[in-house]
Motif scaffolding. Structure first.
Motif: not given
Length: 375
Positions: A189-212
């Motif tokens: 498992i890997i974790n992704l972290y925020a590259p900048i401070s700000g507000s989340i404007t879009k969430v394009n995934v759900n738990k179990g979604t495969y992303v490339s």
């Protein structure tokens, strides 16, 4: 300015209503004459009518444009994963605020395990090849082995070293601790972290979604340094300069007017024959949102001209009129109806383009003109 069509009956009813209770000698309120209108002084005072005069005023020359609220590219971030994987944790929602470096999502993939295994195997090979290289280097210096054998040992060492550095860099990009891997802690498992401070404007995934790597997982926008992105037509762009004042509104949110300043003028026309103009709001405390539509005016110059208070001018049948005091007696005022040509409007004043014989000392009916022009 009051742009109202007035009928004789409406004006008479208006004047009759406000005259109720007056003495009989004051009932002669308004009289239509061949050369103008007569108003009794008693009624003038009772209705709190006033005079105004022509003044010299400065009128801004403006370009009307539209655009949107935006932020600089460095204040926007699209979060992707360097390698594909399945989402295992995604705790954030649109509107959540995050600080730079905060946890965003977790992904799982067996390939992450394979990558760490390859790294450890390559590290072991690197230790061996480094020792071989050092041994061959010493023997070559003592002229024990041939140049060819030394070069091959050096080449093998550099090849393994390059592979090791590449795998190490991949682990760092995936936020996998190299020290943990070297101590034997392998993770899927890997974790992704925020590259900048700000507000989340879009969430394009759900738990179990495969992303490339090509998929956008989240979008983050920092609204601390918003700007105006305005579209100016080609015919107007030569008049726009850095530092010019901008006034703008957010028509879908409020009627309040805000101020900004031209900061940057683009140099390339788009397909609509417009050029982008970048403006900075003067009050950065206002919480504008990225994507808001704006109507704006850019002040490019100003000019002086004769002007009247806008309330003294009434539109009738697509023409503009005023009432000019012609003479007065002990009991009455006599007004002449004058047609005028108007120009720009600003701050309650309207430019008079054609004076039609008007003089600065002429007294013009201000309060009350709109109820008499139609007579």
């Amino acid at each position: 300015m009051k742009r109202i069509q007035h009928k004789v009956l409406v004006a008479l009813i208006f004047l009759f209503a406000i005259s109720c209770g007056k003495k009989e000698n004051e009932t002669s309120i308004v009289t239509k004459m061949d050369d103008g209108i007569k108003i009794s002084k008693a009624q003038f005072e009772a209705n709190k009518m006033t005079f105004t005069q022509i003044e010299t005023k400065s009128f801004p020359l403006k370009i009307k444009v539209n655009g949107m609220i935006d932020v600089p590219p460095e204040n926007k971030a699209i979060v992707n994963s360097p390698m594909g994987g399945y989402i295992t944790r995604t705790p954030l929602l649109e509107g959540d605020t995050v600080a730079k470096g905060a946890f965003l999502v977790a992904l799982e993939n067996p390939d992450f395990v394979t990558l760490q295994q390859n790294y450890m195997e390559t590290k072991a090979q690197l230790d061996y090849q480094r020792a071989e290289y050092d041994r061959h280097k010493t023997m070559r210096e003592e002229n024990v082995i041939s140049e060819k054998s030394y070069i091959k040992a050096k080449s093998d060492y550099n090849a393994v070293k390059a592979k090791y550095n590449g795998l190490r860099k991949q682990l760092e990009m995936l936020n996998i601790s190299v020290n943990a891997v070297e101590s034997g802690k392998i993770t899927s498992i890997i974790n992704l972290y925020a590259p900048i401070s700000g507000s989340i404007t879009k969430v394009n995934v759900n738990k179990g979604t495969y992303v490339s790597p090509a998929n956008s997982i989240l979008e983050i926008i920092n609204n601390e340094h918003i700007h105006l992105e305005l579209s100016v037509f080609e015919k107007d762009i030569l008049n726009v300069k850095k530092g010019q004042k901008i006034t703008f509104t957010i028509p879908e949110a409020s009627n309040q007017t805000y101020e900004a300043e031209v900061y940057l003028v683009g140099t390339t026309l788009d397909e609509n024959r417009t050029i982008k103009v970048h403006g900075h709001p003067k009050d950065e405390s206002v919480k504008f949102l990225t994507g808001m539509f704006v109507n704006a005016e850019i002040l490019i110059a100003s000019k002086s001209g004769n002007a009247l208070l806008s309330d003294a001018i009434v539109e009738e049948d697509n023409n503009n009129f005023i009432l000019v005091l012609d003479r007065e007696t002990e009991l009455d005022y006599y007004f002449t109806k004058r047609k005028i040509e108007i120009g720009l409007e600003n701050d309650g004043f309207t430019e008079i383009k054609e004076n039609k014989g008007l003089n600065p000392e002429d007294r013009i009916l201000h309060q009350g003109a709109f109820g008499l022009i139609g007579i």
